[in-house]
Enzyme design. Structure first.
Site, PDB file in Angstrom:
ATOM      1  N   LEU A  23       0.820  -1.207   0.000  1.00 17.53           N
ATOM      2  CA  LEU A  23       0.000   0.000   0.000  1.00 17.53           C
ATOM      3  C   LEU A  23       0.853   1.256   0.000  1.00 17.53           C
ATOM      4  CD1 LEU A  23      -2.756  -0.924   2.633  1.00 17.53           C
ATOM      5  CD2 LEU A  23      -2.998  -0.852   0.162  1.00 17.53           C
ATOM      6  N   GLY A  69       7.057   4.199   3.601  1.00 18.12           N
ATOM      7  CA  GLY A  69       7.455   5.452   4.233  1.00 18.12           C
ATOM      8  C   GLY A  69       8.939   5.449   4.522  1.00 18.12           C
ATOM      9  N   GLY A  70       9.385   6.474   5.213  1.00 13.86           N
ATOM     10  CA  GLY A  70      10.792   6.570   5.511  1.00 13.86           C
ATOM     11  C   GLY A  70      11.265   5.468   6.445  1.00 13.86           C
ATOM     12  N   MET A  71      10.369   4.997   7.297  1.00 13.09           N
ATOM     13  CA  MET A  71      10.753   3.987   8.275  1.00 13.09           C
ATOM     14  C   MET A  71      10.133   2.626   8.015  1.00 13.09           C
ATOM     15  SD  MET A  71      10.209   6.077  11.818  1.00 13.09           S
ATOM     16  CE  MET A  71      10.030   4.563  12.731  1.00 13.09           C
ATOM     17  N   LYS A  77       1.779  -2.682   9.026  1.00  9.13           N
ATOM     18  CA  LYS A  77       2.846  -1.687   8.919  1.00  9.13           C
ATOM     19  C   LYS A  77       4.099  -2.315   9.509  1.00  9.13           C
ATOM     20  CE  LYS A  77       3.692   3.167  10.099  1.00  9.13           C
ATOM     21  NZ  LYS A  77       3.078   4.374  10.692  1.00  9.13           N
ATOM     22  N   ASP A 127      -0.279  15.850  13.764  1.00  7.55           N
ATOM     23  CA  ASP A 127      -0.122  15.743  12.309  1.00  7.55           C
ATOM     24  C   ASP A 127      -1.500  15.630  11.641  1.00  7.55           C
ATOM     25  OD1 ASP A 127       1.279  15.667   9.960  1.00  7.55           O
ATOM     26  OD2 ASP A 127       1.713  13.515  10.060  1.00  7.55           O
TER      27      ASP A 127
END
Lengths: 520, 288
Positions: free
Chosen positions: A16, A19-21, A43, A149
């Site tokens: 999906l 990300g950066g991590m 995730k 955020d």
């Protein structure tokens, strides 16, 4: 990674996002005895990140905070665990679209956000925030959770007519272990409260209400109050409170009330804002009530189908297929999880399942060596470059081959089985040929004050595939390595399709190779 | 000369996985292609070339020195594109040919090394006594530009690799392997690898296979892109260009390959961000 594949009790179905991590996959969880299937989002903290305890703690914090939050308007975390040395979170899958996608679709079709839908979204997200802000721990102590955020990308609309706030990944909580790593992305200034920008100021739940004021602004005015502005200008606008007023939504009689809500939520001084998400939510509901109310679930479902018909239908069709179809998988390592609200952070022991080996293993490697060693001498000598085998390289230049000495019998056409391989035919595919691959893009010159050249490498932060501008010139996408630049100072900007990102300056001296450090 | 309508041929020297990517990309680009693997067998190679002489393809794309050499010698009239050949001149692979070269500009691996292991300041290079030329000059120039202090150990042959390593030991932080084939034989490489692992000295290599075999990392051409570039050359040849009139192409895209086992053995800690710049993390078969 191949899909589908087994991952503990889950079946990873497709990627999906990345990300950066972490990597984010859609997965299926089945309980065959109960004929039960549910789709979840997995995730996974990338394995290379687990070497850095800060990243692991951030991930654990996200799990811990999310585990405390069970609310209809918050994407739920089902479990947290570790497999194959990777930490993962299993979260609620929301089949739908994020608010940014919806905004874009409306913009592309020249439509405004329907006011009833917009207010329903605002009310639901405020409901989620109210719950998170007032959450107490097992001992009754306030957790002081702040999302930090809130923006359209983190608000999901589901095909079932739900509104969900997602991604408490950078949320702040009183007991959060890791407070040191902070991400300040360029575009994210556009949703920051003044106190978030000023590092020495305390940030509390009212920062989220400020962000909600900005989301309200976007939904009503059809654009961000900071559209087209750079970071510095955005910061100035936020810190000085120069934000344009709301326009009057068509067919809405409580425009003044809405404008007042907007202005109050965007006050520079948190003390002048709403004291709580509940208070703001009540004000929005009051304004809506005097002008026809907010959308119900059926309206939201119909709205999403109308705005993003293909996306929703395709997704549902795909899920149906995955729900029914048997999936052949390779098994994977056992999974260690702690489920639902009992989540706690697990010990850091890893399963000794090694990563996939590339190549053919030792046997294959030896075969490669042998293949080269056994090549008869007269031919041009071993592969120069190749495998460790190819390290077997001619010491001398190749001697002329004794080509025809085997006699004519050997020069006849080979037997059928010796034609080695059947013709491989694929439909001709004249793909467009890019000028050069991204690995080593053309040199960037922009620093006239110094001589020489160097290299910079730009990480995939916060994500892969984001546009990179160096000195205002778009030169590729993240990650980018070994970009040749002239010596001097260069401005590097990483920008995602929504115009968000980060910017930094880097100085390069002749012969230098540097990684551009993203803001942390 | 080329017969209209015949399929192009990919001629692979051996059963080596590194040929898969360029072959696949070439096939994707060109459509109908016959893939022939010589399997490192000279007799087979001669039988194949005899057949191709009878029914010549419009272009041969040769992967590896063996197939390029046999094609240029046995099928001199068929336009030839070579790839995956280091120093083709050394094998006298010349004539009506063009190709995609494999040399990586030395600035690239040095820049990558600087990025990944900034603490490395002293580089050791092991060379045979007569090794040299423009490539070495360029390598040394780039190392100097990047601020590396370079120490070269010269040895008469591969049998003296240990002696060369002893000269470097203690005075270098990393060893940069350059394609000097008098030194870098399988035995020579094993000696270097064992010695450097024991002394915890990283090996910077020039090829993915050396990294799979245990070197720490390399910047190597992107082999899939090599296949694409070869297809470009094939297009030009089919359009009427003479291969020898087309200058060989330099690789346009590169990959960084890192050996995780070696990294762990050397106890090197890398910033996770840096892994973004690694295209492939490999393990050495049989090490776990």
């Amino acid at each position: 990674m191949d899909y589908p594949r087994s991952y503990g009790p889950y079946t990873l179905l497709e990627r999906l996002g990345r990300g950066g991590m972490s990597d984010v996959d859609l997965a299926r969880q089945s309980v065959e005895s109960a004929s039960y299937v549910r789709f979840v989002v997995i995730k996974r903290l990338r394995i290379e990140m687990t070497a850095n305890p800060d990243y692991v703690r951030m991930f654990q914090d996200e799990a811990r905070i999310n585990a405390e939050l069970q609310h209809a308007n918050i994407a739920q975390v089902y479990s947290f665990g570790q497999t194959d040395g990777e930490y993962f979170l299993a979260m609620e899958y929301i089949a739908g679209a994020d608010l940014r996608e919806v905004q874009k679709a409306l913009l592309n079709s020249g439509q405004r956000f329907p006011i009833r839908i917009a207010l329903r979204i605002i009310v639901d997200v405020l409901s989620a925030l109210s719950y998170a802000h007032s959450r107490v721990d097992t001992y009754g102590r306030p957790m002081c959770i702040v999302h930090r955020d809130v923006n359209p990308r983190n608000i999901m609309l589901s095909g079932r007519g739900e509104v969900k706030l997602i991604d408490f990944g950078v949320a702040k909580a009183a007991n959060r272990a890791e407070q040191t790593i902070r991400h300040t992305f360029k575009g994210k200034f556009a949703y920051m409260a003044p106190e978030q920008i000023q590092e020495d100021m305390a940030v509390d739940h009212r920062a989220d209400l400020y962000a909600m004021g900005l989301v309200l602004h976007e939904l009503i005015n059809n654009s961000s109050p900071f559209a087209g502005l750079g970071d510095i200008q955005i910061m100035q606008r936020i810190l000085t409170g120069r934000i344009q007023a709301l326009i009057d939504p068509p067919d809405f009689t409580a425009a003044d009330e809405l404008r007042a809500i907007h202005q109050r939520s965007l006050k520079i001084d948190p003390e002048e804002r709403y004291a709580s998400a509940d208070e703001m939510r009540a004000a929005v509901l009051d304004a809506a009530a005097s002008s026809g109310g907010i959308a119900d679930t059926a309206e939201l479902i119909a709205f999403l189908r109308e705005v993003l018909p293909g996306a929703v239908a395709l997704r549902q069709e795909k899920l149906q297929g995955w729900r029914k179809a048997p999936i052949n998988l390779a098994s994977s390592a056992p999974l260690v999880t702690e489920d639902d609200a009992t989540i706690s952070i697990l010990a850091e022991g890893r399963h000794a399942v090694r990563p996939v080996l590339l190549g053919a293993g030792l046997g294959g490697l030896l075969l490669m060596v042998l293949a080269l060693l056994l090549w008869p001498a007269p031919l041009p000598e071993p592969e120069p470059e190749p495998s460790p085998a190819s390290v077997e390289i001619p010491v001398e230049a190749p001697s002329p081959p004794e080509v025809r000495e085997d006699g004519p019998g050997d020069t006849v056409a080979p037997a059928p089985e010796e034609t080695v391989a059947a013709p491989v035919t694929k439909p001709p595919r004249r793909v467009s040929r890019p000028p050069a691959a991204a690995s080593v893009p053309p040199a960037v010159t922009a620093a006239p004050e110094a001589s020489g050249t160097g290299f910079i490498s730009i990480p995939a932060f916060p994500d892969r595939g984001l546009d990179i501008q160096v000195n205002g010139q778009t030169i590729g996408q993240t990650p980018m390595r070994l970009l040749k630049v002239s010596a001097g100072t260069h401005t590097v900007e990483v920008i995602d399709p929504g115009g968000e990102g980060w910017v930094t300056a880097i100085e390069v001296v002749d012969g230098d190779s540097k990684m551009v450090e993203p803001p942390r | 000369m080329a017969l209209a309508g015949a399929a192009m041929v990919v001629l692979q020297s051996d059963e080596l996985p590194i040929y898969d990517a360029p072959t696949q990309r070439f096939v994707e680009e060109m459509g109908e292609v016959e893939i022939i693997n010589l399997q490192g067998d000279r007799e087979r190679a001669l039988r194949v070339t005899a057949r191709l002489a009878d029914d010549p393809p419009p272009v041969i794309f040769a992967l590896g020195a063996k197939s390029a050499w046999i094609a240029i010698n046995e099928l001199p009239d068929i336009p030839l594109i070579y790839a995956m050949v280091f120093e083709p001149e050394r094998y006298d692979i010349t004539g009506n040919i063009t190709g995609v070269r494999m040399e990586v500009p030395p600035a690239l691996p040095l820049a990558q090394l600087q990025l990944m292991l900034p603490e490395v300041r002293r580089l050791g290079i092991l060379l045979s006594e007569d090794a040299g030329g423009d490539w070495l000059d360029e390598a040394l120039r780039e190392a100097d530009r990047a601020g590396y202090k370079v120490k070269i150990a010269r040895v008469p042959s591969r049998r003296h690799v240990r002696r060369g390593l002893a000269q470097l030991r203690g005075s270098v932080d990393a060893i940069w392997l350059l394609p000097d084939r008098k030194v870098l034989t399988p035995t020579g490489f094993q000696v270097i690898l064992t010695d450097t692992l024991r002394s915890r000295i990283p090996l910077l290599a020039w090829s993915e296979n050396l990294v799979t075999a245990g070197a720490l990392m390399c910047v190597a051409p992107d082999y899939s892109e090599v296949g694409r570039q070869a297809a470009e050359l094939a297009d030009r040849i089919i359009a009427g260009a003479t291969p020898s009139d087309i200058a060989p192409l330099s690789p346009e895209s590169f990959r960084v390959v890192l050996n995780r086992d070696t990294q762990q053995a050397l106890q090197l800690k890398l910033d996770p961000m840096l892994m973004d710049f690694v295209d492939e993390v490999v393990s050495t078969p049989g090490t776990r």
